[in-house]
Motif scaffolding. Structure first.
Motif, PDB file in Angstrom:
ATOM      1  N   GLU A 208      -7.742  -1.430  -0.476  1.00  0.00           N
ATOM      2  CA  GLU A 208      -6.702  -0.505  -0.920  1.00  0.00           C
ATOM      3  C   GLU A 208      -7.057   0.295  -2.176  1.00  0.00           C
ATOM      4  OE1 GLU A 208      -1.986  -0.469  -2.207  1.00  0.00           O
ATOM      5  OE2 GLU A 208      -2.962  -2.363  -1.756  1.00  0.00           O
TER       6      GLU A 208
ATOM      7  N   ASP B 106       0.142   4.122   7.587  1.00  0.00           N
ATOM      8  CA  ASP B 106       0.263   2.665   7.535  1.00  0.00           C
ATOM      9  C   ASP B 106       1.274   2.196   8.574  1.00  0.00           C
ATOM     10  OD1 ASP B 106       0.942   0.322   4.818  1.00  0.00           O
ATOM     11  OD2 ASP B 106       0.638  -0.012   6.935  1.00  0.00           O
TER      12      ASP B 106
ATOM     13  N   MET C 211       0.839  -1.174   0.000  1.00  0.00           N
ATOM     14  CA  MET C 211       0.000   0.000   0.000  1.00  0.00           C
ATOM     15  C   MET C 211       0.882   1.233   0.000  1.00  0.00           C
ATOM     16  SD  MET C 211      -2.993   1.071   2.675  1.00  0.00           S
ATOM     17  CE  MET C 211      -4.233   0.149   1.820  1.00  0.00           C
TER      18      MET C 211
ATOM     19  N   THR D 147       1.442  -1.172   9.396  1.00  0.00           N
ATOM     20  CA  THR D 147       1.426  -2.631   9.277  1.00  0.00           C
ATOM     21  C   THR D 147       2.812  -3.245   9.455  1.00  0.00           C
ATOM     22  OG1 THR D 147       1.539  -2.471   6.861  1.00  0.00           O
ATOM     23  CG2 THR D 147      -0.644  -2.720   7.841  1.00  0.00           C
TER      24      THR D 147
ATOM     25  N   ALA E 241      -4.893  -4.694   9.089  1.00  0.00           N
ATOM     26  CA  ALA E 241      -4.059  -4.910   7.896  1.00  0.00           C
ATOM     27  C   ALA E 241      -4.842  -5.637   6.806  1.00  0.00           C
ATOM     28  CB  ALA E 241      -2.806  -5.691   8.269  1.00  0.00           C
ATOM     29  N   HIS E 242      -5.629  -6.629   7.180  1.00  0.00           N
ATOM     30  CA  HIS E 242      -6.396  -7.412   6.210  1.00  0.00           C
ATOM     31  C   HIS E 242      -7.361  -6.524   5.421  1.00  0.00           C
ATOM     32  CE1 HIS E 242      -9.079 -10.446   4.524  1.00  0.00           C
ATOM     33  NE2 HIS E 242     -10.082  -9.785   5.068  1.00  0.00           N
ATOM     34  N   HIS E 243      -8.171  -5.756   6.112  1.00  0.00           N
ATOM     35  CA  HIS E 243      -9.149  -4.927   5.416  1.00  0.00           C
ATOM     36  C   HIS E 243      -8.493  -3.739   4.721  1.00  0.00           C
ATOM     37  CE1 HIS E 243     -12.207  -7.164   7.846  1.00  0.00           C
ATOM     38  NE2 HIS E 243     -12.673  -7.245   6.612  1.00  0.00           N
ATOM     39  N   GLY E 244      -7.379  -3.261   5.228  1.00  0.00           N
ATOM     40  CA  GLY E 244      -6.630  -2.211   4.534  1.00  0.00           C
ATOM     41  C   GLY E 244      -6.176  -2.687   3.165  1.00  0.00           C
ATOM     42  N   ARG E 245      -5.655  -3.925   3.106  1.00  0.00           N
ATOM     43  CA  ARG E 245      -5.234  -4.494   1.808  1.00  0.00           C
ATOM     44  C   ARG E 245      -6.437  -4.754   0.912  1.00  0.00           C
ATOM     45  NH1 ARG E 245      -1.656  -7.326   5.202  1.00  0.00           N
ATOM     46  NH2 ARG E 245      -3.115  -9.065   5.301  1.00  0.00           N
ATOM     47  N   LYS E 246      -7.518  -5.275   1.510  1.00  0.00           N
ATOM     48  CA  LYS E 246      -8.696  -5.619   0.737  1.00  0.00           C
ATOM     49  C   LYS E 246      -9.308  -4.393   0.051  1.00  0.00           C
ATOM     50  CE  LYS E 246     -13.217  -7.813   1.120  1.00  0.00           C
ATOM     51  NZ  LYS E 246     -14.153  -8.520   2.012  1.00  0.00           N
TER      52      LYS E 246
ATOM     53  N   THR F  87       1.811   4.783   1.054  1.00  0.00           N
ATOM     54  CA  THR F  87       1.454   5.496   2.271  1.00  0.00           C
ATOM     55  C   THR F  87       2.006   6.900   2.264  1.00  0.00           C
ATOM     56  OG1 THR F  87       3.429   4.775   3.422  1.00  0.00           O
ATOM     57  CG2 THR F  87       1.508   3.369   3.603  1.00  0.00           C
TER      58      THR F  87
END
Length: 75
Positions: free
Chosen positions: A47, A59, A1, A61, A40-45, A3
């Motif tokens: 993005e 960020d 991601m 993570t 982190a999971h939903h941030g990537r999902k 940042t």
């Protein structure tokens, strides 16, 4: 991601993901005002969508893979 480093305060264990309630590691400051917090999971999902509406993304993570001070003391 991708940042943007912000002068915002660090995220703590009290900061929770707006999607699932897990600990938040991303703060998304919206161009329309306000902010969203994500694990982190939903941030990537989310993005691609977040990049479209974010003024800034904090960020943290990397804290998930950084060795902890407690484990360093044990070894």
């Amino acid at each position: 991601m991708t940042t943007v480093l912000t002068p915002a305060s660090p995220l703590t264990a009290a900061d929770r993901c707006d999607r699932c309630g897990a600990q938040a590691y991303l703060r998304v400051v919206l161009t329309s005002g306000g902010e969203l917090l994500f694990c982190a999971h939903h941030g990537r999902k989310f993005e691609p969508e977040l990049k479209k509406i974010a003024a800034e993304i904090q960020d943290e993570t990397d804290r998930l893979t950084a060795p902890s001070a407690a484990s360093d003391e044990e070894h």
